[in-house]
Design an enzyme around this catalytic site. Structure first.
Site, PDB file in Angstrom:
ATOM      1  N   GLU A 176     -10.975   6.475   5.345  1.00 28.88           N
ATOM      2  CA  GLU A 176     -11.897   5.361   5.598  1.00 28.88           C
ATOM      3  C   GLU A 176     -11.118   4.086   5.853  1.00 28.88           C
ATOM      4  OE1 GLU A 176     -15.356   4.939   3.002  1.00 28.88           O
ATOM      5  OE2 GLU A 176     -15.048   2.776   3.042  1.00 28.88           O
ATOM      6  N   GLU A 217     -13.808   5.457  -3.995  1.00 29.45           N
ATOM      7  CA  GLU A 217     -13.189   4.272  -4.586  1.00 29.45           C
ATOM      8  C   GLU A 217     -13.498   4.194  -6.080  1.00 29.45           C
ATOM      9  OE1 GLU A 217     -14.338   0.962  -2.121  1.00 29.45           O
ATOM     10  OE2 GLU A 217     -13.406   1.818  -0.333  1.00 29.45           O
TER      11      GLU A 217
END
Length: 477
Positions: free
Chosen positions: A308, A208
């Site tokens: 994820e 991220e």
């Protein structure tokens, strides 16, 4: 009981076609790739429970596993994502610790200080992170065979503020340490191959990276501008090659579909060429342009994973809705849950990773079983005319698996298989399993549906997921 089953079957079979609430057509000509599998990230739960054989079997095998009085259907994960940690609990001066991070979320890294890049030197400690490595081996023993090495943050001493929880929207890895991060990831990849018997299929150096990771955050994380990602990717490719690795680079695990699209658009051509697979996280939920990201992956001939996903809803309703949207528009070839054990509804199994206590099995565990036990690696993903339905075909045994969700009132779903070559007989039973998100049914085996001609019907309860298996199915007529 037998009379009840047969009566229900006859009743459903006699409903006129016009009275079916939804007619779903499975299209064998609409192929979305070969399924690679299901998985989970090992940190943080494996740091706490990596020595638990029952959890390993529940997650990484398809065998039934007794767990705290519950007979659980094994989820059959074949993918394990291993986190190369960023923290150190040894007496190296200068590591800053976020006041809000839990000990379970501090994953100890192997390159303890920057004094030497030699992995046999005292700068490295290969004895740390014992339990996460234990679960990695337990997963492999139970059949997992795809492993990914990923980083939430570079090692603390590489970070600009020495805090592996980040520095907001500012890059926390100074350019002088780009190569150090690449060396670290490539060295862990090499050590695992040579000493653990684990060969990582892919290495992911970011997590991220466009998000804001603050020094007061609750987990390890690091912001990277795209220019920094370009340089680290090139360096990592060189370091992997230098060590004779067969692992490829996956990136960039952005938190949302739209962020992944934006990052990919800004990357240099050389970076795109160096990346074999686009990883994305599913935290945008029902939003975002899944279809655009899929088109980009197809345009650049890249594999695409939802690497994820997690949410705090223990029922599994939201997870199933988002997973079905992924199948309908994103078309990933693998899907991985974030924390298999966690609190607040996040875990498939509820537990406290700091107190090392386990409480109950969330209904979302059984919801996921509807998918993971029936859509198996090697199956061909197929399209349909319904966004709440996914289908997959097994070329080895000619089994067609269909998973359907119903989020409105209880309804009759009719499934049209007329586009397939018919190798079944009228009256053949359709194997069926049901989970209702209120927990009234948890992966319950049903036997009350059968095929008539090229169609079969099922009664889907409100907020439920049903899985069907039809044998003797050939794709082309």
């Amino acid at each position: 009981m037998l009379f009840s089953i047969l009566s229900t079957a006859v009743t459903l079979a006699s409903i006129p076609a016009a009275l079916a609430d939804i007619v779903i057509t499975i299209d064998p000509s609409s192929k979305w790739g070969t399924w690679e599998g299901w998985g989970t990230s090992l940190a943080w739960w494996a740091k706490a429970f990596g020595d638990r054989d029952d959890l390993a079997s529940a997650f990484f095998s398809t065998q039934w596993q007794m767990f705290q009085g519950n007979d659980l259907p094994g989820l059959g994960f074949n993918i394990a994502r291993y986190n190369a940690g960023a923290s150190s609990h040894k007496s190296h001066n200068g590591m800053a610790v976020s006041p809000n991070i839990k000990p379970s979320r501090q994953i100890e890294g192997f390159w303890q200080d920057g004094a030497s890049p030699d992995p046999s030197s005292s700068s490295w400690d290969w004895s740390v992170d014992t339990k996460q490595r234990m679960m990695l081996h337990k997963a492999k023993k139970r059949g997992a065979y795809i492993f990914e090495l990923f980083s939430n943050s570079p090692m603390w001493w590489m970070c600009g503020n020495h805090n592996p929880s980040g520095n907001g929207l500012e890059d926390n890895l100074p350019s002088k340490n780009y190569k150090q991060h690449a060396i670290y990831m490539a060295t862990v990849d090499q050590h695992a191959r040579q000493n653990w018997g684990i060969e990582f299929q892919s290495v992911e150096p970011f997590n991220e990276p466009s998000s804001s990771w603050g020094a007061d955050g609750t987990q390890e994380g690091c912001h990277f501008e795209v220019g920094a990602m370009d340089q680290v990717t090139a360096l990592l490719k060189a370091e992997l090659s230098k060590r004779g690795s067969r692992s490829f680079i996956a990136a960039s695990d952005e938190t949302s579909y739209d962020a992944a699209i934006s990052t990919w658009g800004k990357m240099q051509s050389a970076t795109k060429a160096a990346i074999n697979r686009i990883n994305v996280h599913g935290y945008q939920g029902g939003g975002g342009r899944r279809d655009t990201l899929y088109s980009l992956a197809k345009q650049y001939n890249k594999a695409l994973w939802n690497s994820e996903y997690g949410d705090e809803e223990g029922t599994g309703r939201r997870m199933a809705m988002n997973l079905l949207m992924d199948f309908f528009s994103l078309h990933p070839t693998a899907w991985s849950y974030w924390q298999a054990v966690d609190g607040g509804g996040w875990g498939l199994i509820a537990g406290d990773n700091d107190a090392k206590s386990l409480t109950n099995v969330n209904t979302k565990y059984f919801v996921l079983a509807q998918f993971s036990r029936h859509i198996r690696p090697g199956m061909t993903m197929l399209g349909s005319n319904n966004p709440n339905t996914v289908a997959a075909w097994n070329p080895k045994n000619r089994v067609l698996a269909i998973v359907a969700g119903n989020w409105g009132p209880a309804q009759v779903h009719e499934f049209d298989l007329s586009k397939f070559k018919q190798n079944w007989k009228d009256g053949d039973l359709v194997k069926t399993w049901t989970t209702v998100v209120d927990g009234s049914k948890k992966y319950q085996r049903e036997k009350n549906f059968f095929i008539q001609g090229t169609r079969f019907r099922s009664w889907l309860e409100k907020d439920s997921v049903q899985t069907f298996e039809i044998r003797g199915v050939t794709l082309s007529k």
